[in-house]
Design a protein around this motif. Structure first.
Motif, PDB file in Angstrom:
ATOM      1  N   ALA A  51       0.850  -1.189   0.000  1.00  0.00           N
ATOM      2  CA  ALA A  51       0.000   0.000   0.000  1.00  0.00           C
ATOM      3  C   ALA A  51       0.887   1.241   0.000  1.00  0.00           C
ATOM      4  O   ALA A  51       1.978   1.235   0.579  1.00  0.00           O
ATOM      5  N   ASN A  52       0.396   2.290  -0.678  1.00  0.00           N
ATOM      6  CA  ASN A  52       1.085   3.574  -0.600  1.00  0.00           C
ATOM      7  C   ASN A  52       0.127   4.711  -0.890  1.00  0.00           C
ATOM      8  O   ASN A  52      -0.962   4.514  -1.422  1.00  0.00           O
ATOM      9  N   THR A  53       0.550   5.901  -0.472  1.00  0.00           N
ATOM     10  CA  THR A  53      -0.154   7.145  -0.774  1.00  0.00           C
ATOM     11  C   THR A  53       0.888   8.091  -1.370  1.00  0.00           C
ATOM     12  O   THR A  53       2.091   7.807  -1.296  1.00  0.00           O
ATOM     13  N   PRO A  54       0.456   9.218  -1.941  1.00  0.00           N
ATOM     14  CA  PRO A  54       1.452  10.174  -2.433  1.00  0.00           C
ATOM     15  C   PRO A  54       2.376  10.684  -1.320  1.00  0.00           C
ATOM     16  O   PRO A  54       3.501  11.068  -1.587  1.00  0.00           O
ATOM     17  N   GLN A  55       1.917  10.642  -0.096  1.00  0.00           N
ATOM     18  CA  GLN A  55       2.685  11.147   1.036  1.00  0.00           C
ATOM     19  C   GLN A  55       3.559  10.069   1.684  1.00  0.00           C
ATOM     20  O   GLN A  55       4.619  10.373   2.207  1.00  0.00           O
ATOM     21  N   THR A  56       3.118   8.804   1.657  1.00  0.00           N
ATOM     22  CA  THR A  56       3.799   7.724   2.372  1.00  0.00           C
ATOM     23  C   THR A  56       4.049   6.549   1.431  1.00  0.00           C
ATOM     24  O   THR A  56       3.116   5.869   1.025  1.00  0.00           O
ATOM     25  N   ILE A  57       5.311   6.312   1.093  1.00  0.00           N
ATOM     26  CA  ILE A  57       5.681   5.230   0.180  1.00  0.00           C
ATOM     27  C   ILE A  57       6.764   4.397   0.847  1.00  0.00           C
ATOM     28  O   ILE A  57       7.872   4.885   1.035  1.00  0.00           O
ATOM     29  N   PRO A  58       6.511   3.144   1.203  1.00  0.00           N
ATOM     30  CA  PRO A  58       5.223   2.469   1.286  1.00  0.00           C
ATOM     31  C   PRO A  58       4.482   2.887   2.545  1.00  0.00           C
ATOM     32  O   PRO A  58       5.064   3.453   3.458  1.00  0.00           O
ATOM     33  N   CYS A  59       3.205   2.573   2.577  1.00  0.00           N
ATOM     34  CA  CYS A  59       2.380   2.931   3.732  1.00  0.00           C
ATOM     35  C   CYS A  59       2.174   1.688   4.597  1.00  0.00           C
ATOM     36  O   CYS A  59       1.168   0.991   4.486  1.00  0.00           O
ATOM     37  N   THR A  60       3.144   1.420   5.450  1.00  0.00           N
ATOM     38  CA  THR A  60       3.073   0.225   6.299  1.00  0.00           C
ATOM     39  C   THR A  60       2.034   0.371   7.408  1.00  0.00           C
ATOM     40  O   THR A  60       1.605  -0.624   7.982  1.00  0.00           O
ATOM     41  N   ASP A  61       1.635   1.607   7.718  1.00  0.00           N
ATOM     42  CA  ASP A  61       0.641   1.850   8.769  1.00  0.00           C
ATOM     43  C   ASP A  61      -0.787   1.997   8.229  1.00  0.00           C
ATOM     44  O   ASP A  61      -1.721   2.129   9.016  1.00  0.00           O
ATOM     45  N   ASN A  89      -8.609  -3.827   9.918  1.00  0.00           N
ATOM     46  CA  ASN A  89      -7.269  -3.318  10.210  1.00  0.00           C
ATOM     47  C   ASN A  89      -6.149  -4.143   9.583  1.00  0.00           C
ATOM     48  O   ASN A  89      -5.124  -4.393  10.224  1.00  0.00           O
ATOM     49  N   ILE A  90      -6.340  -4.557   8.343  1.00  0.00           N
ATOM     50  CA  ILE A  90      -5.317  -5.326   7.631  1.00  0.00           C
ATOM     51  C   ILE A  90      -4.255  -4.351   7.122  1.00  0.00           C
ATOM     52  O   ILE A  90      -4.548  -3.458   6.333  1.00  0.00           O
ATOM     53  N   GLN A  91      -3.032  -4.523   7.592  1.00  0.00           N
ATOM     54  CA  GLN A  91      -1.919  -3.681   7.173  1.00  0.00           C
ATOM     55  C   GLN A  91      -1.055  -4.411   6.147  1.00  0.00           C
ATOM     56  O   GLN A  91      -1.257  -5.604   5.884  1.00  0.00           O
ATOM     57  N   MET A  92      -0.090  -3.692   5.610  1.00  0.00           N
ATOM     58  CA  MET A  92       0.795  -4.247   4.598  1.00  0.00           C
ATOM     59  C   MET A  92       1.488  -5.507   5.124  1.00  0.00           C
ATOM     60  O   MET A  92       1.910  -5.562   6.277  1.00  0.00           O
ATOM     61  N   LYS A  93       1.507  -6.525   4.267  1.00  0.00           N
ATOM     62  CA  LYS A  93       2.118  -7.831   4.561  1.00  0.00           C
ATOM     63  C   LYS A  93       1.332  -8.623   5.598  1.00  0.00           C
ATOM     64  O   LYS A  93       1.866  -9.515   6.239  1.00  0.00           O
ATOM     65  N   GLN A  94       0.031  -8.318   5.748  1.00  0.00           N
ATOM     66  CA  GLN A  94      -0.826  -9.083   6.656  1.00  0.00           C
ATOM     67  C   GLN A  94      -1.924  -9.781   5.871  1.00  0.00           C
ATOM     68  O   GLN A  94      -2.348  -9.318   4.817  1.00  0.00           O
ATOM     69  N   ARG A  95      -2.390 -10.892   6.435  1.00  0.00           N
ATOM     70  CA  ARG A  95      -3.460 -11.687   5.830  1.00  0.00           C
ATOM     71  C   ARG A  95      -4.613 -11.767   6.812  1.00  0.00           C
ATOM     72  O   ARG A  95      -4.412 -11.985   8.004  1.00  0.00           O
ATOM     73  N   GLY A  96      -5.836 -11.596   6.283  1.00  0.00           N
ATOM     74  CA  GLY A  96      -7.033 -11.712   7.110  1.00  0.00           C
ATOM     75  C   GLY A  96      -7.909 -12.834   6.579  1.00  0.00           C
ATOM     76  O   GLY A  96      -8.085 -12.971   5.369  1.00  0.00           O
TER      77      GLY A  96
END
Length: 148
Positions: free
Chosen positions: A67-77, A101-108
């Protein structure tokens, strides 16, 4: 000027592909386990994935690959809420599972009997928490075990 033209062409193709995916129904081949994709999730909006026809019993799950945004690359939070819907009749769908609340590199996982059986499903995905940016999400949706 060329960069602007190419960017506009790529944007146009992406928009057409996104619209086509949002209204399509996809039937998995026996050797397929699920689908993966990249979604642009606007701030405060929910996106819907393609509809998938599931033919075998299995516990479904969702994986946040990146995940990422223009402000946060990558967006781990960056956190996402993902809801699983199952078609119950012609135009009626029931929510049969949620992962939060699934974050980067997490599986639900969607644990329940309703989501494990055959049927037609789709996911709705929304960024959890306040943001003013569109979030780019690369994800995988495991639907069923593949047959070798």
């Amino acid at each position: 000027m060329k960069i602007l033209k190419y960017s506009f062409v790529i944007l146009s193709v992406s928009m057409v592909a996104n619209i086509a995916m949002a209204s399509a129904t996809f039937t998995l081949r026996p050797d397929q386990w699920g689908i993966s994709g990249q979604s642009d999730i606007p701030a405060g909006k929910t996106i819907k994935t393609v509809e998938v026809v599931k033919e075998r019993f299995a516990t479904q799950n969702f994986y946040n690959y990146y995940a990422n945004t223009p402000q946060t690359i990558p967006c781990t939070d960056c956190k996402f809420n993902v809801e699983l819907y199952k078609k119950v009749s012609n135009n009626n769908w029931n929510k049969v599972g949620t992962v939060k609340n699934i974050q980067m590199k997490q599986r639900g996982y969607f644990y329940n009997n309703t989501s494990e059986g055959p049927g037609t499903y789709y996911l709705s995905i929304k960024r959890n928490g306040f943001t003013v940016y569109t979030t780019i999400l690369i994800w995988e949706w495991f639907v069923q075990d593949k047959i070798q």
